[in-house]
Design an enzyme around this catalytic site. Structure first.
Site, short mmCIF file in Angstrom:
data_model
loop_
_atom_site.label_atom_id
_atom_site.label_comp_id
_atom_site.label_asym_id
_atom_site.label_seq_id
_atom_site.Cartn_x
_atom_site.Cartn_y
_atom_site.Cartn_z
N GLU A 29 16.88 -29.19 -85.74
CA GLU A 29 17.59 -29.77 -86.89
C GLU A 29 16.61 -30.09 -88.03
OE1 GLU A 29 17.65 -30.82 -83.78
OE2 GLU A 29 19.68 -31.36 -83.11
N GLY A 71 8.32 -41.18 -79.22
CA GLY A 71 9.05 -41.08 -80.49
C GLY A 71 9.78 -42.37 -80.82
N GLU A 113 17.61 -44.23 -74.20
CA GLU A 113 16.77 -43.05 -73.97
C GLU A 113 15.59 -43.42 -73.06
OE1 GLU A 113 14.34 -40.75 -77.07
OE2 GLU A 113 16.10 -39.47 -76.84
N HIS A 153 36.53 -58.52 -86.35
CA HIS A 153 37.84 -58.07 -86.87
C HIS A 153 38.20 -56.70 -86.31
CE1 HIS A 153 38.06 -61.42 -89.72
NE2 HIS A 153 36.75 -61.27 -89.82
O1 F6P Z 1 15.69 -35.09 -78.33
C1 F6P Z 1 15.26 -36.41 -78.20
C2 F6P Z 1 14.01 -36.57 -79.03
O2 F6P Z 1 12.95 -35.87 -78.46
C3 F6P Z 1 13.65 -38.04 -79.19
O3 F6P Z 1 12.97 -38.56 -78.09
C4 F6P Z 1 12.83 -37.97 -80.44
O4 F6P Z 1 12.66 -39.23 -81.04
C5 F6P Z 1 13.67 -37.00 -81.30
O5 F6P Z 1 14.21 -36.08 -80.35
C6 F6P Z 1 12.92 -36.28 -82.39
O6 F6P Z 1 11.85 -35.58 -81.82
P1 F6P Z 1 10.68 -35.08 -82.84
O7 F6P Z 1 10.07 -36.32 -83.44
O8 F6P Z 1 9.72 -34.33 -81.98
O9 F6P Z 1 11.32 -34.24 -83.89
#
Ligand code: F6P
Length: 544
Positions: free
Chosen positions: A226, A281, A367, A398
């Protein structure tokens, strides 16, 4: 099958928590219903005073938890039997507490600037301090308009592209601390895009000036699908608005543990910031992942955020069990989850600026501890992380609080409030603050005390309702109460207090993992979906 356990700390060995004597003691206390209703417990006027812990103006009031001195003693015994102090020492010393990935988890080192003879070692101390210095000088250059884009104009807006731990921590901080800039010289407007839906990016960019927009691509792995696509789109947006190819890199910053991949994608070394594989992360906001925070609030306040986390670290690693805020919150969570059998845990924040805190804690907690395998690779024999949910308490009152008050689920709550608000320019700020305080306290009281049917009947009688109406309505209008909660009060919402709060939840998470005998620092569960998405991408026709 019990494989030889990889101990989370040198010299310790794994023992299934439910086999511990303290665990059985807690089971007996729960089964014997040895804890009276909160109505009875709270009739003791000394209870609130004796069940509060303070740290630098922060107060944890756990008097509305369904515990007695014997339950607390058994919980403290469980912490000791779980070798908690050895695990804490291992965490701070950089042992491979992330046993499945053979890594340390040294987020505590990220805020340990200036610590003499650091338990994590001088080499890591030096790496952390020099990268923090790079971050702060970048921020100072930005503020002095030393950073310019393709049109030679200084940047005005920053767009953070990242997801999960590469977004939630920084977003929580930027939202919570935006008030620091009231009355200050203009700081950059920091925006966050984590969702790959094009509308999410479009709605952020459509009002921005490409000439003065800087993108920070945050990704520990630098392979998250993404984020990669968002970065590609950002570059396309810049080019479509006239940025020459050679000038693209001026508008791009990378924050990653994979500098090599960032370099291959054209990020300038001077605009590439690193963190390490021993930083998880969801534990990374204190590293260069905090760059958008430092840009939003300035380098000095970013260091105050780190100082607040450090203050919590010192408290966590030295305070006695039942005077230790993260340990207490973790033990109360274990009592509610494993012995009162509550399936979820609710976070109710009574400060609009903390609207990012619940999503942050959801990733941190679920997580880390949403696991089904003990450290020795055996199937867990105890319940692990609860479902963490919640949001702004005033809105919840509410909406979904109905379920907590009269539903069939037991839902323990953390109420989080701010005692003082000196920054808000609105003239009636103190009236708004008083409304927040009263509602937070009233909800904790209503959930604990409830209102039994006899009281409901007397109230309805006093309102002049007929006996028939009372018979028909009283059951609907009665409250069982006995819903446990803790109230966490910050003196004010500044960088230091926020740092304490976020580090508090990191340590609470770690303590619960230590008691449950699980690894809070890996996340194999998120891997399968990614693998399948990549598989589908390779063979789109197979699944159209
Ligand atoms: O998919 C979960 C994860 O690996 C999280 O642990 C992490 O914070 C997030 O995706 C983003 O990962 P990255 O910082 O490697 O893009």
């Amino acid at each position: 099958m019990n494989l030889p356990a990889t101990p989370i700390a040198k010299g310790t060995s794994f023992t299934a928590p439910c086999t511990l004597g303290a665990w059985k003691k807690l089971e007996d206390l729960a089964q014997a219903q040895a804890v009276p209703h909160l109505r009875e417990l709270l009739s003791d006027p000394e209870r609130a005073l004796s069940m509060s812990v303070h740290l630098h103006g922060m107060q944890l009031d756990y008097s509305h938890q369904r515990v007695t001195p014997s339950v607390l003693a058994a919980l403290a015994e469980l912490a000791q039997a779980s070798q908690l102090s050895e695990h804490i020492q291992a965490l701070f010393s950089g042992d491979q507490v992330n046993v499945s990935e053979q890594r340390a988890a040294l987020h505590v080192a990220l805020r340990g600037q200036g610590v003499t003879s650091p338990p994590w070692g001088e080499s890591i101390q030096h790496q952390v301090e020099s990268e923090l210095e790079r971050v702060c000088s970048f921020v100072n250059r930005f503020e002095s308009h030393g950073l310019k884009g393709y049109s030679d104009e200084p940047f005005t807006d920053v767009v953070n592209l990242g997801i999960g731990g590469s977004a939630l921590g920084p977003l929580t901080c930027v939202q919570a601390l935006e008030s620091l800039n009231v009355g200050r010289s203009p700081h950059p407007k920091v925006h966050f895009v984590s969702n790959v839906d094009a509308w999410s990016l479009w709605q952020t960019l459509e009002g921005l000036n490409p000439r003065t927009t800087l993108f920070i691509v945050q990704s520990k792995t630098f392979t998250t699908q993404e984020t990669t696509l968002l970065a590609q789109s950002a570059k396309r947006w810049l080019s479509d608005h006239g940025c020459p190819p050679m000038a693209l890199s001026l508008h791009l910053v990378a924050v990653t543990a994979r500098e090599d991949l960032a370099a291959k994608q054209g990020f300038l070394p001077s605009q590439t910031f690193r963190f390490w594989d021993w930083v998880g992360g969801r534990y990374s906001v204190w590293s260069a992942i905090g760059l958008p925070v430092a840009l939003a609030i300035g380098a000095d306040d970013f260091k105050r955020l780190l100082a607040g986390a450090r203050a919590m670290d010192e408290h966590f690693s030295t305070a006695p069990t039942l005077q230790n805020i993260p340990v207490l919150m973790a033990l109360l969570g274990v009592w509610n989850r494993n012995f009162l059998k509550a399936p979820s845990h609710h976070i109710a924040t009574y400060a609009y600026r903390l609207r990012g805190l619940t999503p942050y804690i959801q990733q941190l907690d679920m997580e880390s501890n949403g696991k089904g395998t003990h450290l020795n690779a055996s199937r867990v024999q105890v319940e692990t992380a609860p479902i963490v949910w919640g949001g702004l308490g005033i809105d919840g009152q509410h909406a979904y609080f109905q379920l907590i008050h009269q539903g069939e689920h037991l839902v323990p709550v953390d109420f989080i409030g701010i005692r003082q608000d000196q920054n808000c320019p609105m003239p009636l700020t103190q009236e708004h603050l008083r409304c927040l305080h009263l509602n937070m306290m009233a909800q904790a009281q209503a959930m604990a005390l409830g209102r039994d049917e006899s009281h409901t009947r007397s109230e309805m009688q006093a309102q002049g309702l007929s006996p028939e109406a009372i018979d028909a309505l009283a059951p609907h209008r009665s409250f069982k109460g006995n819903t446990p909660s803790s109230s966490l009060w910050l003196q004010e919402l500044d960088a230091f207090n926020l740092g304490m709060l976020m580090a508090l939840y990191e340590h609470k998470t770690f303590v619960q993992a230590s008691i449950w005998g699980i690894n809070p620092f890996d996340q194999w569960g998120v891997e399968l979906g990614k693998t399948m998405a990549n598989e589908l991408a390779r063979h789109p026709d197979d699944h159209a």
